[in-house]
Write a protein that holds these residues in place. Structure first.
Motif, short mmCIF file in Angstrom:
data_model
loop_
_atom_site.label_atom_id
_atom_site.label_comp_id
_atom_site.label_asym_id
_atom_site.label_seq_id
_atom_site.Cartn_x
_atom_site.Cartn_y
_atom_site.Cartn_z
N VAL A 242 -6.42 2.09 -2.48
CA VAL A 242 -5.79 0.92 -1.87
C VAL A 242 -5.98 -0.30 -2.76
O VAL A 242 -5.02 -1.06 -3.01
CB VAL A 242 -6.39 0.67 -0.47
CG1 VAL A 242 -5.93 -0.69 0.07
CG2 VAL A 242 -5.97 1.78 0.49
N LEU A 243 -7.19 -0.51 -3.25
CA LEU A 243 -7.47 -1.65 -4.12
C LEU A 243 -6.61 -1.59 -5.38
O LEU A 243 -6.08 -2.61 -5.83
CB LEU A 243 -8.95 -1.67 -4.49
CG LEU A 243 -9.42 -2.82 -5.39
CD1 LEU A 243 -9.15 -4.16 -4.72
CD2 LEU A 243 -10.90 -2.67 -5.71
N GLY A 244 -6.44 -0.40 -5.91
CA GLY A 244 -5.60 -0.25 -7.10
C GLY A 244 -4.16 -0.66 -6.83
O GLY A 244 -3.51 -1.28 -7.68
N GLY A 245 -3.66 -0.32 -5.65
CA GLY A 245 -2.30 -0.72 -5.29
C GLY A 245 -2.15 -2.22 -5.17
O GLY A 245 -1.15 -2.80 -5.60
N TRP A 246 -3.16 -2.87 -4.59
CA TRP A 246 -3.11 -4.33 -4.48
C TRP A 246 -3.11 -4.99 -5.86
O TRP A 246 -2.38 -5.95 -6.09
CB TRP A 246 -4.31 -4.81 -3.68
CG TRP A 246 -4.21 -4.56 -2.21
CD1 TRP A 246 -3.07 -4.35 -1.49
CD2 TRP A 246 -5.29 -4.49 -1.28
NE1 TRP A 246 -3.37 -4.16 -0.16
CE2 TRP A 246 -4.72 -4.24 0.00
CE3 TRP A 246 -6.67 -4.61 -1.38
CZ2 TRP A 246 -5.51 -4.12 1.16
CZ3 TRP A 246 -7.45 -4.50 -0.24
CH2 TRP A 246 -6.86 -4.25 1.01
N ILE A 247 -3.94 -4.48 -6.76
CA ILE A 247 -4.00 -5.05 -8.11
C ILE A 247 -2.66 -4.88 -8.82
O ILE A 247 -2.15 -5.80 -9.47
CB ILE A 247 -5.14 -4.39 -8.91
CG1 ILE A 247 -6.50 -4.78 -8.32
CG2 ILE A 247 -5.07 -4.79 -10.39
CD1 ILE A 247 -7.68 -4.04 -8.92
N ILE B 215 0.85 -1.19 0.00
CA ILE B 215 0.00 0.00 0.00
C ILE B 215 0.88 1.24 0.00
O ILE B 215 1.83 1.33 0.79
CB ILE B 215 -0.93 0.02 1.23
CG1 ILE B 215 -1.91 -1.15 1.17
CG2 ILE B 215 -1.70 1.34 1.33
CD1 ILE B 215 -2.80 -1.27 2.40
N GLU B 216 0.60 2.18 -0.88
CA GLU B 216 1.27 3.48 -0.89
C GLU B 216 0.92 4.21 0.40
O GLU B 216 -0.24 4.22 0.83
CB GLU B 216 0.81 4.27 -2.12
CG GLU B 216 1.06 5.75 -2.08
CD GLU B 216 2.55 6.08 -2.07
OE1 GLU B 216 2.91 7.06 -1.40
OE2 GLU B 216 3.31 5.36 -2.74
N ALA B 217 1.91 4.84 1.01
CA ALA B 217 1.72 5.45 2.32
C ALA B 217 0.54 6.42 2.35
O ALA B 217 -0.28 6.40 3.27
CB ALA B 217 3.00 6.14 2.77
#
Length: 469
Positions: free
Chosen positions: A420-425, A63-65
């Motif tokens: 957050v979801l975009g970071g996980w993908i 996750i980006e901070a």
């Protein structure tokens, strides 16, 4: 320096703390209070909410901070947001003393106060811990820890001294609760991935250690699940030291003690030491005229009203979350109180907001807070986890997915949960990001060098000088 800032003169609901509980209280109240001629004021040292369950994944790089934060001004548009610290509450006169970012202070009057100041790290008086360790309660700590781990790996790749290299490549977490277990799993993932990209290092160069004073980790899950997690950690090369306590950390020389008989449990050096051994109520609780129980939390009734210490309630005073001793009417909570977690804080916030409207404006009925835990889930690196949501025991990928689903749902605002979801993908598609951001503590050094000035020492420089001395 005392000042009188330009603030709204309207009757005020003062929310002390913009964390998970405070944010949800303000979100639910802001329009209702505005429509009745008042204003909700949120005071917090930061202008953002930190979603703390995501901090281990910030360390791991999943996750980006910034995406683990929720900007208060953007999402509490109908509230008055003050970036400052409440240093004292005098409820007898219904005023709070605020300290601003530059040290100025002022008194803020209120009609109702809601204390949701959260918790601090519970730190024991261990010699050297304050200098050697770092906590995991703030986003700055997570970012700094991530970059320190990556910096130590890069530096170790060029070291020729075996002892110095071993010290740089040793990563220690003290505390085997949910936070510690999640963090050690993320650290192992990050270290393993970073080493795989560096041909000068081998996986055997790294030492990842979890230290827990009790005989088991993760009291939130069953003993069988906790034992399975320990087995999985050890299979991943993580050392799990149970019944072991840290007795000294002077100059990053960690000395251990066996808790069973208080005997010497060995010692070693580690440049990276993270402390996750519990939380303590925010010290603000003791700077109020509210009754405080033995653990430093504000005493509240099951309706989340502050107790007056005599069997009644303090008019216009409310508290919830980690700073409050909220009775657990289910009987499941240790000592009869709700455990300090986001699940309780969010639900307490909803009940508190409804009760405040009932007491102040006669809208609805005052009800006691009652919530039986839905269970817990923890992620410990990509594809790894454990949990018992709704009483169903999960592990591995199923628990990891459950952890991500729940916390993405619980993350305040669709905008933030989408990021957050975009970071996980992206992580699934492109792999773990091991980019190190250097010189966060001393960003002026490049310019200082260009100007012919000496570089400012950073945390690792100071540690090395102390070790050499």
């Amino acid at each position: 320096m005392a000042i009188t800032p330009h603030l709204s003169p309207k009757p005020r609901v003062l929310v002390v703390g913009g964390g998970y509980g405070g944010y949800h209280v303000a979100k639910r109240l802001q329009k209702k209070i505005r429509d009745r001629g008042g204003i909700v004021t949120v005071v917090d040292p930061n202008s953002y909410l930190t979603y703390q369950p995501f901090l281990p994944e910030v360390v791991g790089g999943s996750i980006e901070a910034r995406h683990a934060l929720v900007d208060l001004r953007s999402h509490l548009r109908h509230s008055e947001v003050i970036q400052g610290k409440v240093v004292e509450i005098k409820h007898a006169g219904k005023t709070a003393t605020i300290e601003g970012p530059e040290g100025m202070t002022f008194d803020l009057p209120y009609q109702d106060v809601v204390v949701t100041a959260g918790a601090d790290s519970r730190v024991f008086p261990i010699e050297g811990l304050g200098e050697a360790g770092i906590g995991l309660k703030r986003i700055e700590e997570a970012v700094s820890l991530r970059n320190q781990i990556l910096e130590r790996i890069e530096s170790a790749a060029l070291m020729t001294d075996a002892d110095e290299r071993r010290r740089a490549m040793t990563f220690v977490v003290v505390g085997g609760g949910f936070a510690g277990a999640e963090l050690i799993g993320e650290i192992e993932d990050l270290v393993r991935t970073a080493i795989s990209k560096n041909p000068r290092l081998a996986q055997s160069d790294a030492r990842v250690v979890l230290i827990e004073a009790m005989g088991r980790i993760m009291p939130e899950v069953t003993e069988e699940q906790a034992e399975a997690v320990v087995e999985e950690f050890r299979a991943r090369g993580i050392e799990v030291l149970l019944n072991t306590s840290l007795s000294s950390a002077v100059d990053n020389h960690l000395k251990l003690v066996n808790m069973s008989d208080q005997s010497d449990a060995g010692s070693f050096y580690a440049d990276t030491l993270v402390w996750t051994a519990g939380v303590a109520a925010n010290k603000l609780a003791k700077s109020t005229d509210f009754p405080v129980e033995e653990r430093g939390r504000i005493e509240v009734t099951p309706t989340l009203q502050v107790s007056d210490g005599q069997g009644g309630v303090a008019e216009g005073a409310w508290a919830a979350g980690d700073v409050a001793a909220v009775p657990d009417l289910t009987g499941d909570g240790p000592g009869g109180f709700c455990v300090p977690n986001a699940q309780h804080a969010g639900r307490q916030a909803a009940r508190l907001a409804e009760n405040l409207m009932a007491v102040r404006f006669g809208e609805g009925a005052v009800e006691e807070y009652y919530h039986k835990s839905l269970g817990t889930v923890a992620g410990m690196g990509v594809g790894k986890g454990v949990g018992n949501p709704l009483g169903i025991e999960l592990s591995g990928v199923a628990a990891w997915l459950g952890h991500r689903f729940y916390h993405n749902y619980a993350m305040p605002s669709l905008e933030r949960s989408s990021r957050v979801l975009g970071g996980w993908i992206n992580e699934i598609i492109f792999g773990k990001d091991t980019t190190q951001v250097k010189e966060l503590e001393t960003p002026h050094n490049a310019f200082r060098e260009a100007a012919g000035l000496e570089r400012l020492p950073n945390r690792m420089d100071v540690k090395k000088e102390a070790s050499d001395a």
